[in-house]
Design a protein around this motif. Sequence first.
Motif, short mmCIF file in Angstrom:
data_model
loop_
_atom_site.label_atom_id
_atom_site.label_comp_id
_atom_site.label_asym_id
_atom_site.label_seq_id
_atom_site.Cartn_x
_atom_site.Cartn_y
_atom_site.Cartn_z
N UNK A 15 0.42 -0.68 0.16
CA UNK A 15 -0.14 0.14 -0.14
C UNK A 15 0.94 1.71 -0.31
N UNK A 16 0.67 2.19 -1.61
CA UNK A 16 2.09 3.24 -1.61
C UNK A 16 0.69 4.72 -0.67
N UNK A 17 0.03 4.07 0.24
CA UNK A 17 -0.91 5.97 0.37
C UNK A 17 -0.45 5.92 1.39
N UNK A 18 0.44 7.18 1.33
CA UNK A 18 0.84 7.76 2.44
C UNK A 18 0.29 9.02 2.78
N UNK A 19 0.21 10.20 3.69
CA UNK A 19 -0.56 11.07 4.13
C UNK A 19 1.04 11.89 2.93
N UNK A 20 0.35 13.14 2.88
CA UNK A 20 1.17 13.73 1.55
C UNK A 20 1.80 14.99 2.19
N UNK A 21 1.47 15.52 3.66
CA UNK A 21 1.64 16.50 4.32
C UNK A 21 2.97 16.58 3.76
N UNK A 22 3.52 17.89 3.87
CA UNK A 22 5.42 18.47 3.34
C UNK A 22 5.38 19.40 4.61
N UNK B 42 -2.36 1.60 7.11
CA UNK B 42 -0.76 1.15 8.40
C UNK B 42 -0.51 2.23 9.21
N UNK B 43 -0.58 1.80 10.13
CA UNK B 43 0.59 2.49 11.42
C UNK B 43 1.71 2.56 10.54
N UNK B 44 2.29 4.08 10.47
CA UNK B 44 4.07 3.33 9.96
C UNK B 44 5.03 4.12 10.19
N UNK B 45 6.12 4.03 10.09
CA UNK B 45 7.21 5.22 10.42
C UNK B 45 8.03 4.48 8.86
N UNK C 193 0.17 13.97 13.78
CA UNK C 193 1.34 13.10 12.85
C UNK C 193 0.96 14.42 11.43
N UNK C 194 2.43 14.09 10.62
CA UNK C 194 2.31 15.59 9.99
C UNK C 194 2.10 14.50 8.86
N UNK C 195 3.03 13.36 8.06
CA UNK C 195 3.01 12.66 7.22
C UNK C 195 4.32 11.42 7.49
N UNK C 196 3.75 10.24 7.04
CA UNK C 196 4.38 9.00 7.31
C UNK C 196 4.99 8.67 5.73
N UNK C 197 5.23 10.23 4.94
CA UNK C 197 5.47 9.25 3.62
C UNK C 197 7.12 9.56 3.12
N UNK C 198 8.11 8.17 3.25
CA UNK C 198 8.69 8.12 3.85
C UNK C 198 9.90 8.47 2.99
#
Length: 346
Positions: free
Chosen positions: A24-31, A120-123, A134-139
């Motif tokens: 799943x490549x959908x992450x929170x996109x805020x930067x 998913x709650x990701x790091x 949370x601001x972003x998880x867009x690694x």
Amino acid sequence: MGRMPDITTEQGVYVNPAGEFTRDQRYIASRITRDGRDGYPVEAGRYRLVVSRACPWASRAVIVRRLLGLEDAISMAIAGPTHDKRSWTFDLAPGGIDPVLGYERLQQAFFKRFPDYERGITVPAIVDVTTGEVVTNDYPQITIDMSLEWRDHQRPGAPELYPEALRPEIDEVNEVVFKDVNNGVYRAGFAGSQEAYEKAYTRLFDRLDWLSDRLADRRYLVGDTITEADVRLFTTLVRFDAVYHGHFKCNRQKLTEMPVLWAYARDLFATPGFGDTVDFDHIKRHYYEVHRDINPTGIVPAGPDLSGWLTPHGREALGGRPFGDGTPPGPVRADEVVPREHTAEG
């Protein structure tokens, strides 16, 4: 005799029974940017980077933060090596509560901003300390923004990890390495059919052969200095023999049996900012304890022997300047040192 508990109801299920694993490549996109266009301006002390040393995606951010000297600008919370299907937890912190965020679980920061968050709650994840959200998880974007948006807060002598002239080539290398190697090991390990597994296995080792050829006569992946591309490949290679070779059945060869990649990985491991961030104990415990649908017993292997990571690599003969016109980072902060027993020296 009572019924054995189904550990997967607590730990989650990772194998795709239909066959091919799809991330799943959908992450929170805020930067977080200099101009604050998403509502999150660069501001020293405002944000907390949440990581686990077990996670290769999070380890990228740990390495880049250290290489660029952003420790004073962006604080870091280190979650424990294992988690359940709900969230990573701050079980390493006193009382199991992160002292800055006041949270027991990373999930709380996600729900604070998105009460109905379903993914998913990701790091890695970056949390706004002022709001607890949370601001972003867009690694992939997190590390690029550390290089570009946080420039004013980088240490003197910080390297150029994403130099403008090399960005097209870095992006091109990163794309194929992600598909076939970074995510390729997971596509093999989480495959639910023989066909899907063998397809991923073939793609993985074909790409590793390609990388071996590329690195045979050049010290780094792009240009003559360390870049974002090297960081992204390293975090997979450093986990290869410890977990991917056995746990994910990526077993054509061990990393130690691929001479060019083994020397390349040792070269990076010996470079300040890379090996000094690696926690082999957390890496092994995460994969073998959490992925119970692959390893039902939760037994963590005692090996492999890690002493080889400290042997001479000989890659200096290829030239190159690890930090370009910059300098190595200084010693690891006392509160971020990996315990010696979790390292190749342990």
